[in-house]
Design a protein around this motif. Structure first.
Motif, PDB file in Angstrom:
ATOM      1  N   ALA A  16       0.691  -1.363   0.196  1.00 51.90           N
ATOM      2  CA  ALA A  16       0.119  -0.054   0.191  1.00 51.90           C
ATOM      3  C   ALA A  16       0.856   1.236  -0.034  1.00 51.90           C
ATOM      4  O   ALA A  16       0.491   2.322  -0.525  1.00 51.90           O
ATOM      5  N   ASP A  17       2.183   1.205   0.403  1.00 51.91           N
ATOM      6  CA  ASP A  17       3.148   2.208   0.652  1.00 51.91           C
ATOM      7  C   ASP A  17       3.164   2.837  -0.637  1.00 51.91           C
ATOM      8  O   ASP A  17       3.899   3.798  -1.038  1.00 51.91           O
ATOM      9  N   ARG A  18       2.910   2.098  -1.864  1.00 49.90           N
ATOM     10  CA  ARG A  18       3.223   2.509  -3.118  1.00 49.90           C
ATOM     11  C   ARG A  18       2.432   3.771  -3.512  1.00 49.90           C
ATOM     12  O   ARG A  18       2.937   4.696  -4.214  1.00 49.90           O
ATOM     13  N   PHE A  19       1.385   4.055  -2.769  1.00 49.78           N
ATOM     14  CA  PHE A  19       0.546   5.470  -2.974  1.00 49.78           C
ATOM     15  C   PHE A  19       1.225   6.400  -2.235  1.00 49.78           C
ATOM     16  O   PHE A  19       1.061   7.501  -2.821  1.00 49.78           O
ATOM     17  N   LEU A  20       1.719   6.067  -1.071  1.00 42.72           N
ATOM     18  CA  LEU A  20       2.638   7.269  -0.589  1.00 42.72           C
ATOM     19  C   LEU A  20       3.790   7.764  -1.694  1.00 42.72           C
ATOM     20  O   LEU A  20       4.023   9.178  -1.652  1.00 42.72           O
ATOM     21  N   ALA A  21       4.418   6.735  -2.186  1.00 47.50           N
ATOM     22  CA  ALA A  21       5.468   6.962  -2.933  1.00 47.50           C
ATOM     23  C   ALA A  21       5.030   7.668  -4.266  1.00 47.50           C
ATOM     24  O   ALA A  21       5.471   8.878  -4.687  1.00 47.50           O
ATOM     25  N   ALA A  22       3.944   7.320  -4.790  1.00 45.70           N
ATOM     26  CA  ALA A  22       3.541   8.163  -6.075  1.00 45.70           C
ATOM     27  C   ALA A  22       2.903   9.581  -5.519  1.00 45.70           C
ATOM     28  O   ALA A  22       3.240  10.356  -6.445  1.00 45.70           O
ATOM     29  N   GLY A  23       2.377   9.666  -4.478  1.00 44.33           N
ATOM     30  CA  GLY A  23       1.832  11.020  -4.069  1.00 44.33           C
ATOM     31  C   GLY A  23       3.039  12.119  -3.548  1.00 44.33           C
ATOM     32  O   GLY A  23       3.234  12.886  -4.306  1.00 44.33           O
ATOM     33  N   ILE A  24       3.896  11.564  -2.614  1.00 45.32           N
ATOM     34  CA  ILE A  24       5.079  12.520  -2.299  1.00 45.32           C
ATOM     35  C   ILE A  24       5.790  12.725  -3.158  1.00 45.32           C
ATOM     36  O   ILE A  24       6.217  14.145  -3.573  1.00 45.32           O
ATOM     37  N   TYR A  25       6.460  11.875  -3.855  1.00 46.44           N
ATOM     38  CA  TYR A  25       7.338  11.973  -4.944  1.00 46.44           C
ATOM     39  C   TYR A  25       6.934  12.693  -6.166  1.00 46.44           C
ATOM     40  O   TYR A  25       7.530  13.177  -7.016  1.00 46.44           O
ATOM     41  N   GLY A  26       5.521  12.263  -6.537  1.00 49.23           N
ATOM     42  CA  GLY A  26       5.043  12.869  -7.670  1.00 49.23           C
ATOM     43  C   GLY A  26       5.022  14.377  -7.678  1.00 49.23           C
ATOM     44  O   GLY A  26       5.669  15.167  -8.458  1.00 49.23           O
ATOM     45  N   TRP A  27       4.416  14.934  -6.265  1.00 50.17           N
ATOM     46  CA  TRP A  27       4.404  16.443  -6.370  1.00 50.17           C
ATOM     47  C   TRP A  27       5.668  17.069  -6.313  1.00 50.17           C
ATOM     48  O   TRP A  27       5.996  18.372  -6.782  1.00 50.17           O
ATOM     49  N   GLN A  28       6.656  16.332  -5.497  1.00 51.92           N
ATOM     50  CA  GLN A  28       8.037  16.945  -5.397  1.00 51.92           C
ATOM     51  C   GLN A  28       8.582  17.075  -6.773  1.00 51.92           C
ATOM     52  O   GLN A  28       9.208  18.024  -6.983  1.00 51.92           O
ATOM     53  N   PHE A  29       8.667  15.592  -7.426  1.00 54.80           N
ATOM     54  CA  PHE A  29       9.318  15.860  -8.932  1.00 54.80           C
ATOM     55  C   PHE A  29       8.957  16.695  -9.827  1.00 54.80           C
ATOM     56  O   PHE A  29       9.529  17.465 -10.600  1.00 54.80           O
ATOM     57  N   ALA A  30       7.707  16.933  -9.857  1.00 50.10           N
ATOM     58  CA  ALA A  30       6.942  18.005 -10.410  1.00 50.10           C
ATOM     59  C   ALA A  30       7.360  19.286 -10.385  1.00 50.10           C
ATOM     60  O   ALA A  30       7.484  20.188 -11.240  1.00 50.10           O
ATOM     61  N   ASN A  31       7.520  19.585  -8.966  1.00 47.49           N
ATOM     62  CA  ASN A  31       7.875  21.026  -8.669  1.00 47.49           C
ATOM     63  C   ASN A  31       9.522  21.384  -9.062  1.00 47.49           C
ATOM     64  O   ASN A  31       9.715  22.414  -9.544  1.00 47.49           O
ATOM     65  N   ALA A  32      10.337  20.227  -8.984  1.00 47.45           N
ATOM     66  CA  ALA A  32      11.462  20.327  -9.646  1.00 47.45           C
ATOM     67  C   ALA A  32      11.549  20.639 -10.882  1.00 47.45           C
ATOM     68  O   ALA A  32      12.421  21.437 -11.651  1.00 47.45           O
ATOM     69  N   ALA A  33      10.671  20.082 -11.857  1.00 46.48           N
ATOM     70  CA  ALA A  33      10.644  20.159 -13.158  1.00 46.48           C
ATOM     71  C   ALA A  33       9.940  21.550 -13.583  1.00 46.48           C
ATOM     72  O   ALA A  33      10.570  22.225 -14.571  1.00 46.48           O
ATOM     73  N   GLU A  34       8.977  21.986 -12.740  1.00 45.87           N
ATOM     74  CA  GLU A  34       8.481  23.331 -13.050  1.00 45.87           C
ATOM     75  C   GLU A  34       9.658  24.323 -13.091  1.00 45.87           C
ATOM     76  O   GLU A  34       9.616  25.462 -13.752  1.00 45.87           O
ATOM     77  N   LEU A  35      10.512  24.282 -12.063  1.00 44.31           N
ATOM     78  CA  LEU A  35      11.776  25.170 -12.167  1.00 44.31           C
ATOM     79  C   LEU A  35      12.676  25.081 -13.215  1.00 44.31           C
ATOM     80  O   LEU A  35      13.186  26.276 -13.588  1.00 44.31           O
ATOM     81  N   MET A  36      12.944  23.994 -13.855  1.00 45.22           N
ATOM     82  CA  MET A  36      13.491  23.885 -14.866  1.00 45.22           C
ATOM     83  C   MET A  36      12.675  24.107 -16.150  1.00 45.22           C
ATOM     84  O   MET A  36      13.489  23.909 -17.229  1.00 45.22           O
ATOM     85  N   ARG A  37      11.686  24.319 -16.283  1.00 41.74           N
ATOM     86  CA  ARG A  37      10.788  24.666 -17.536  1.00 41.74           C
ATOM     87  C   ARG A  37      11.553  25.676 -18.434  1.00 41.74           C
ATOM     88  O   ARG A  37      11.905  26.682 -18.160  1.00 41.74           O
ATOM     89  N   GLY A  38      11.958  25.073 -19.706  1.00 37.91           N
ATOM     90  CA  GLY A  38      12.399  26.269 -20.482  1.00 37.91           C
ATOM     91  C   GLY A  38      14.055  26.081 -20.589  1.00 37.91           C
ATOM     92  O   GLY A  38      14.677  26.618 -21.283  1.00 37.91           O
ATOM     93  N   TYR A  39      14.601  25.150 -19.822  1.00 39.06           N
ATOM     94  CA  TYR A  39      15.971  25.242 -19.603  1.00 39.06           C
ATOM     95  C   TYR A  39      16.645  24.383 -20.876  1.00 39.06           C
ATOM     96  O   TYR A  39      15.995  23.325 -21.012  1.00 39.06           O
ATOM     97  N   SER A  40      17.588  25.039 -21.498  1.00 41.31           N
ATOM     98  CA  SER A  40      17.996  24.194 -22.533  1.00 41.31           C
ATOM     99  C   SER A  40      18.437  22.715 -22.179  1.00 41.31           C
ATOM    100  O   SER A  40      19.290  22.328 -21.373  1.00 41.31           O
ATOM    101  N   GLY A  41      17.876  21.631 -22.942  1.00 39.82           N
ATOM    102  CA  GLY A  41      18.381  20.489 -22.954  1.00 39.82           C
ATOM    103  C   GLY A  41      17.482  19.707 -22.102  1.00 39.82           C
ATOM    104  O   GLY A  41      17.495  18.305 -21.872  1.00 39.82           O
ATOM    105  N   PHE A  42      16.454  20.276 -21.289  1.00 39.15           N
ATOM    106  CA  PHE A  42      15.391  19.704 -20.574  1.00 39.15           C
ATOM    107  C   PHE A  42      14.469  19.079 -21.507  1.00 39.15           C
ATOM    108  O   PHE A  42      13.659  19.778 -22.169  1.00 39.15           O
ATOM    109  N   ASP A  43      14.347  17.742 -21.324  1.00 37.88           N
ATOM    110  CA  ASP A  43      13.214  17.102 -22.104  1.00 37.88           C
ATOM    111  C   ASP A  43      11.770  17.102 -21.457  1.00 37.88           C
ATOM    112  O   ASP A  43      11.431  16.142 -20.719  1.00 37.88           O
ATOM    113  N   LEU A  44      11.191  18.339 -21.498  1.00 38.57           N
ATOM    114  CA  LEU A  44       9.890  18.429 -20.536  1.00 38.57           C
ATOM    115  C   LEU A  44       8.851  17.459 -21.014  1.00 38.57           C
ATOM    116  O   LEU A  44       8.082  16.899 -20.251  1.00 38.57           O
TER     117      LEU A  44
END
Length: 416
Positions: free
Chosen positions: A157-185
């Protein structure tokens, strides 16, 4: 320069929509240019155009940190020094992407993921604040490596914690790098939509086939935060609306009415709200402040004031959790819920003192919103925020998963 999104008279509305007030550049508010009817309009739908960056940090936050750190001003400089001292923020970080991430059960390896996410986020912050391309390159290297390889998040069941916590965190890191050269958004969006979102949706819809009240508030909250972050990252209004709607009226323990089931007023007149996990332990209660805070901050940067929703119910919960963890007494009403698959009844009759006073980097975001944006007296939140400042992030609060439940660095990014 600090920004004030609302004049004091209007911020005291119980629910304020900010949709349409955000300017694309800088996230600044043109409140005086709008009529009262526009300010009072309730927003029930995703914005026609999403603000970017527009999750935990908007352009104004980033610019303020950049200017204040360059000038050597505290508390921003202290927050910056906390960031650059963390090994995760070093541009030499080497990612270790996995095809399958497992949380719970045999073969757990999810620590690899949360360490790499912390490194991506911290390097992204260093690039945004100091403009160091080595850090930007490192953040992109981490994000691209994972989006090219990860196909599955699994476990018990902890897979849902992983998908939740690391999902929003990962997306936040990507949001900061939006438009950066070489980032495959595009590839990164595909990973978020195909690996993380299906688990987020499944949990909020079915709760792992358990009684609707079986799972603690944080399980809902992290999955709501992931859905919201994915919606913003992908400019997907339906997903954003899914998260906002669940916050307001979801059936599980993460929706605001279930997460804060009882309200009080203390002897000094401060509103308090009993947190759903208060009878469980204080580590998870403080974690809840970070998870719900992330949802509210992301919504704020897209024009929705969930911070003030339902009579500022979340603020009352944060005051309650802060007051108790500062060593003060708080009221407690017996909390009863259904557990397991058959909703077997359980009850907690007293607040738990387990892990009381645990330090997590969640308080700066809340203090600088309620006190410096809205000019409200947030006595207990403020005391807690300053008692743990400057806030660090992943790697500063132990090596286990609890130390990585928040991205942190609120002193650097939210001080006003």
């Amino acid at each position: 320069m600090s920004r004030r999104e609302r004049p004091p008279a209007s911020v005291r509305r119980e629910e304020v929509s900010r949709r349409g007030l955000l300017q694309t550049a800088g996230g600044l508010i043109a409140a005086l240019a709008l009529g009262a009817s526009a300010a009072a309009t309730k927003a029930d739908a995703a914005p026609a155009t999403f603000t970017h960056p527009g999750m935990l940090h908007n352009a104004g936050d980033i610019n303020r940190a950049k200017v204040r750190v360059a000038a050597g001003n505290d508390p921003w400089l202290s927050g910056w020094n906390k960031l650059i001292a963390n090994s995760h923020s070093h541009s030499t970080w080497t990612p270790n992407p996995q095809t399958t991430v497992i949380r719970g059960g045999t073969g757990e390896n999810y620590g690899i993921l949360y360490n790499d996410i912390a490194a991506a986020y911290q390097n992204a912050l260093r690039w945004k604040v100091a403009g160091t391309s080595a850090n930007g390159d490192c953040a992109v290297r981490i994000l691209n490596a994972w989006s090219a390889r990860l196909t599955t998040v699994t476990g018990n069941a902890d897979r849902f914690l992983a998908a939740g916590i690391y999902g929003w965190q990962f997306a936040n890191a990507a949001e900061l790098m939006r438009g950066y050269s070489g980032f495959d958004l595009t590839a990164f969006k595909d990973m978020m939509l195909n690996v993380f979102y299906p688990l987020n949706k499944s949990f909020l819809t079915n709760h792992n086939d358990a009684c609707i009240t079986n799972y603690w508030a944080n399980w809902d909250l992290c999955n709501m935060a992931s859905v919201m972050a994915i919606g913003i990252l992908c400019d997907d209004g339906a997903k954003y609306d899914q998260a906002v709607t669940y916050f307001k009226s979801g059936a599980g323990n993460g929706s605001i009415g279930h997460a804060v089931p009882y309200l009080y007023t203390d002897a000094s007149g401060y509103g308090l709200g009993q947190w759903q996990e208060s009878g469980r332990d204080q580590g998870h209660s403080v974690m809840g402040m970070g998870q719900m805070g992330a949802i509210c901050e992301m919504a704020w940067n897209q024009g929705d004031d969930l911070y003030s929703y339902d009579g500022r119910r979340f603020m009352k919960a944060a005051q309650y959790v802060a007051k108790y963890n500062l060593g003060n007494g708080v009221p407690f009403t017996t909390y009863t819920w259904g557990s397991g698959q058959n909703c077997a009844q359980q009850s907690q009759t007293v607040i738990s003192s387990t892990s009381r006073g645990q330090v997590r980097p969640v308080w700066a975001m809340l203090h600088y919103h309620y006190n410096r944006r809205l000019y409200l007296d947030d006595k207990y939140i403020a005391q807690m925020a300053f008692s743990v400042a400057p806030e660090g992030g992943g790697g500063d609060y132990g090596s286990t998963s609890g130390g990585y439940d928040q991205l942190g660095f609120g002193t650097l990014m939210y001080a006003k």
